[in-house]
Write a protein that holds these residues in place. Structure first.
Motif, PDB file in Angstrom:
ATOM      1  N   GLY A 242       3.090   8.235  -1.760  1.00 29.16           N
ATOM      2  CA  GLY A 242       1.666   7.927  -1.807  1.00 29.16           C
ATOM      3  C   GLY A 242       0.756   9.079  -2.180  1.00 29.16           C
ATOM      4  O   GLY A 242      -0.464   8.911  -2.201  1.00 29.16           O
TER       5      GLY A 242
ATOM      6  N   SER B 147      -5.973  10.414  -6.284  1.00 29.21           N
ATOM      7  CA  SER B 147      -5.733   9.559  -5.119  1.00 29.21           C
ATOM      8  C   SER B 147      -5.901   8.079  -5.469  1.00 29.21           C
ATOM      9  O   SER B 147      -5.201   7.223  -4.917  1.00 29.21           O
ATOM     10  N   ASP B 148      -6.817   7.776  -6.399  1.00 32.12           N
ATOM     11  CA  ASP B 148      -6.984   6.390  -6.849  1.00 32.12           C
ATOM     12  C   ASP B 148      -5.727   5.917  -7.567  1.00 32.12           C
ATOM     13  O   ASP B 148      -5.251   4.792  -7.354  1.00 32.12           O
TER      14      ASP B 148
ATOM     15  N   ARG C 146      -2.913   5.317  -5.068  1.00 33.66           N
ATOM     16  CA  ARG C 146      -3.132   4.103  -4.276  1.00 33.66           C
ATOM     17  C   ARG C 146      -2.781   2.853  -5.074  1.00 33.66           C
ATOM     18  O   ARG C 146      -2.081   1.953  -4.573  1.00 33.66           O
TER      19      ARG C 146
ATOM     20  N   THR D 229       1.135   2.570  -5.784  1.00 30.78           N
ATOM     21  CA  THR D 229       1.972   2.360  -4.600  1.00 30.78           C
ATOM     22  C   THR D 229       1.727   0.988  -3.974  1.00 30.78           C
ATOM     23  O   THR D 229       2.604   0.455  -3.285  1.00 30.78           O
ATOM     24  N   GLN D 230       0.570   0.397  -4.236  1.00 26.48           N
ATOM     25  CA  GLN D 230       0.264  -0.915  -3.681  1.00 26.48           C
ATOM     26  C   GLN D 230       0.715  -2.065  -4.580  1.00 26.48           C
ATOM     27  O   GLN D 230       0.676  -3.216  -4.159  1.00 26.48           O
TER      28      GLN D 230
END
Length: 292
Positions: A162, A236-237, A240, A243-244
């Protein structure tokens, strides 16, 4: 080597002998998605991307996978031609490369060849020549290694558990000032020089290709993108979103959509590669050997 729309190695386990199935379970296996969009401002898409995947387990070990993305330099003539030449040159050279050739020597050689092709195409494009240039980021995968070559400000990230780590450094005036300690990271990201390239393919007959190598593990995700994506989204976007989303094609589309919503002033391209399995090897004098 062949191209294939399938996202994993196109060999069905039922068609293999027990010994071949056992060997395949310990080899490098990947899944991927990719997407490109013109954005909300530009009239045409000057980005190009492509890949080469192995046809069978033997080619997975002898050659591996290639992913490549290029961003035609804005303000130069025929940026879309330059990026396509670069991507096609990398794919062609990778397919025709010698079995077992180290990716650490192969990718720089192919990038230098692509540079010369773009340079010569520019000189031949019109009377007196035309300025053609492009950025390039390429990732070759084999065994348990990822080798990344780049020129310009197209990037490669490694996303693990992540968290995103940038594997490439932009060849821009702003990043060079940051590297020299003249400005902070925050100032670099906001600098008016953040898009001013110090290196690109096609400007000169010779180019300095930067190379990085990293070991990969199952669950790792590699993300290649142009500045239309990383200029609009934080790392970080990106972490995210990928990983989602189990479906990497959906993840690629969602990243492009999000970049368009937040900016959209440039073309946007991304490739997302998930490591599903690896073959652990050691290296001795540049040659891999299987670890027990």
């Amino acid at each position: 080597m062949i191209e294939n729309s399938a996202r994993t190695l196109p060999v069905h386990p039922a068609s293999l002998t027990p010994g071949e199935r056992s060997a395949q379970t310990s080899m490098l296996d990947v899944d991927f998605g990719e997407h490109s969009d013109v954005g909300k401002v530009r009239e045409q898409n000057e980005d190009s991307h492509g890949h080469v995947i192995p046809a069978n387990p033997a080619q997975a070990r002898s050659h591996g996978w290639l992913f490549v993305l290029a961003d035609g330099v804005g303000g130069h003539e025929r940026g879309e031609v330059a990026s396509r030449i670069a991507v096609d040159c990398l794919r062609e050279g990778f397919r025709e490369s010698r079995a077992g050739e180290p990716h650490t020597t192969l990718l720089p050689r192919l990038a230098e060849k692509a540079n010369l092709r773009v340079y010569e195409a520019g000189r031949a494009a019109a009377p007196g020549g035309a300025r053609m240039a492009t950025t390039l980021v390429a990732c070759a995968l084999r065994h348990d290694r990822a080798v990344v070559a780049h020129v310009g400000d197209s990037r490669c990230y490694l996303i693990r558990r992540g968290r995103a780590t940038q594997l490439t450094g932009d060849h821009t005036v702003a990043n060079e000032h940051f590297r020299m300690g003249l400005i902070s990271a925050g100032e670099s990201s906001q600098s008016s020089n953040r898009h001013m390239l110090l290196r690109s393919l096609g400007n000169d007959m010779f180019v300095n290709v930067e190379l990085n190598q990293t070991q990969v593990a199952p669950g790792d995700i590699l993300l290649l993108c142009c500045d239309g994506l990383h200029g609009a989204l934080e790392a970080s976007d990106m972490a995210r979103v990928v990983t989602q989303n189990h479906n990497l094609q959906d993840a690629a589309r969602q990243l492009v959509q999000l970049a368009n919503e937040r900016d959209g002033s440039d073309n946007i391209s991304v490739q997302v590669i998930r490591i599903k399995g690896v073959e652990r090897v050691g290296m001795y004098r540049g040659r891999p050997y299987k670890l027990r």
